[in-house]
Scaffold this active site. Sequence first.
Site, PDB file in Angstrom:
ATOM      1  N   GLU A   1     -18.341  -1.049  23.061  1.00  0.00           N
ATOM      2  CA  GLU A   1     -19.398  -0.736  22.088  1.00  0.00           C
ATOM      3  C   GLU A   1     -19.961   0.677  22.262  1.00  0.00           C
ATOM      4  O   GLU A   1     -20.431   1.280  21.297  1.00  0.00           O
ATOM      5  CB  GLU A   1     -20.510  -1.780  22.189  1.00  0.00           C
ATOM      6  CG  GLU A   1     -20.068  -3.137  21.644  1.00  0.00           C
ATOM      7  CD  GLU A   1     -21.210  -4.134  21.590  1.00  0.00           C
ATOM      8  OE1 GLU A   1     -22.108  -4.055  22.436  1.00  0.00           O
ATOM      9  OE2 GLU A   1     -21.175  -4.996  20.696  1.00  0.00           O
TER      10      GLU A   1
ATOM     11  N   TYR B   1       0.824  -1.206   0.000  1.00  0.00           N
ATOM     12  CA  TYR B   1       0.000   0.000   0.000  1.00  0.00           C
ATOM     13  C   TYR B   1       0.863   1.263   0.000  1.00  0.00           C
ATOM     14  O   TYR B   1       1.898   1.304   0.651  1.00  0.00           O
ATOM     15  CB  TYR B   1      -0.907   0.025   1.232  1.00  0.00           C
ATOM     16  CG  TYR B   1      -1.835  -1.166   1.343  1.00  0.00           C
ATOM     17  CD1 TYR B   1      -2.156  -1.943   0.229  1.00  0.00           C
ATOM     18  CD2 TYR B   1      -2.388  -1.522   2.565  1.00  0.00           C
ATOM     19  CE1 TYR B   1      -3.000  -3.029   0.329  1.00  0.00           C
ATOM     20  CE2 TYR B   1      -3.246  -2.613   2.680  1.00  0.00           C
ATOM     21  CZ  TYR B   1      -3.544  -3.366   1.562  1.00  0.00           C
ATOM     22  OH  TYR B   1      -4.377  -4.433   1.667  1.00  0.00           O
TER      23      TYR B   1
END
Length: 428
Positions: free
Chosen positions: A408, A332
């Site tokens: 979360e 990349y």
Amino acid sequence: MNHKPKYICLLLMLSCVLSSVQADLQTDIQNIEEKMLDWRRHIHANPELSNREFKTAEMVAKHLTSLGMEVQTGIAHTGVVATLKGDHPGPLLALRADMDALPVTEETDIPFASKVTSTYRGETVGVMHACGHDTHVAILMAAAEVFAKNTDQLHGSLMFIFQPAEEGAPTGEEGGAELMLKEGLFKQQKPEAVFGLHVTSSLPSGAIGLRMGPAMAAVDSFELKVKGRQTHGSRPWSGVDPIVASAHIITSVQTIVSRQTDITKAPAVVSFGAIKGGIRNNIIPDEVTMVGTIRNFDMGIRADIHKQLEKITTTVADAHGAVADLRIDYGYPVTVNNPQLGETMRGALIEVFGERGIIDPGLITGAEDFSYFAEEVPGLYFFMGVTPKDQDHTTAPSNHSPLFYVEEAALLNGVKAFVQLVQDYPRS
Ligand SMILES: [Zn+2]
Ligand SMILES: [Zn+2]
């Protein structure tokens, strides 16, 4: 002058209407949290390896279709892309999430921990969303729903990119952002800007890591074969010893960064990760094979390192009568956050995370294929902390660890950030 009170009244009414519309959007963001967490848990329990994100893609496509969007599937194997048109004219912006999991056996004790196994390089392995891409998918699905419900507040259009294989395609396959672009993703419609986020355990919940300009490294790998001539270990003069030649090559390669790279421009790393040659104490082998990684933050430095590596391996091997065969595999490119876009959008991120919530994480020697999108159009990529505030984020198990854990409660901020970025993007 005497019209002034009326004018103020009108302005007040208008701002009331605007803030109530904004309030609708904010309510929709709050209301999506439970659904988003359900999606995240389902994806987490059913992770899929790179270029094999079939069920995840199916779930995403079904959701986007249910929101009334025209959905394209099968891009770069399993990629899903949909465009949402706002009620008002404006630019096309892209939001991106990656979908793949890793060959890691989960060791967390969360109730929806993965028990999935798959085949990776011919071996049976556990599969886990150890990089948190499950959360990226759920966040972007949630953002898509919020925007689909509020097209009356959308100026321009949004392209939702659900990308496969960020962790790298299996050997012999192409994949990820590069393949999506190769298949013409930005040729049909080119967005004005692209936004992406990544959860990280190295920051606390509620904080983001944002760095302008080069942010993550370019990553290339190399394989080097040093060919000598086999002989008995007691008679080295009868052959060419590739082990001694390799030792000199490894030492000389250290000078690429320490002596030949202008480190005031940008840092760089060249590391050997494996060396293999020979089998027995008294046999000088024919050949030694080495592999390694090259990382840097400047495309000019990247090209120079490749040249220097070629020169050193060839000439040092030659000095020992051996032959070097170097293969560099391009990985990349550097992930660059467009400084102008970053400056423009900084306010949107402050709105969500607060001034103190925005941290410069420094240069990151890891890589991200979001970089390909950001090479095509101005891009902004940030890290979102997911380690509970009462835990030490500096020692939390990192992304890719079998113990990687996401709080979360931090995830809704991702939806808020995407919404805010889009809402605050300049309209002309
Ligand atoms: Zn990863
Ligand atoms: Zn990742």
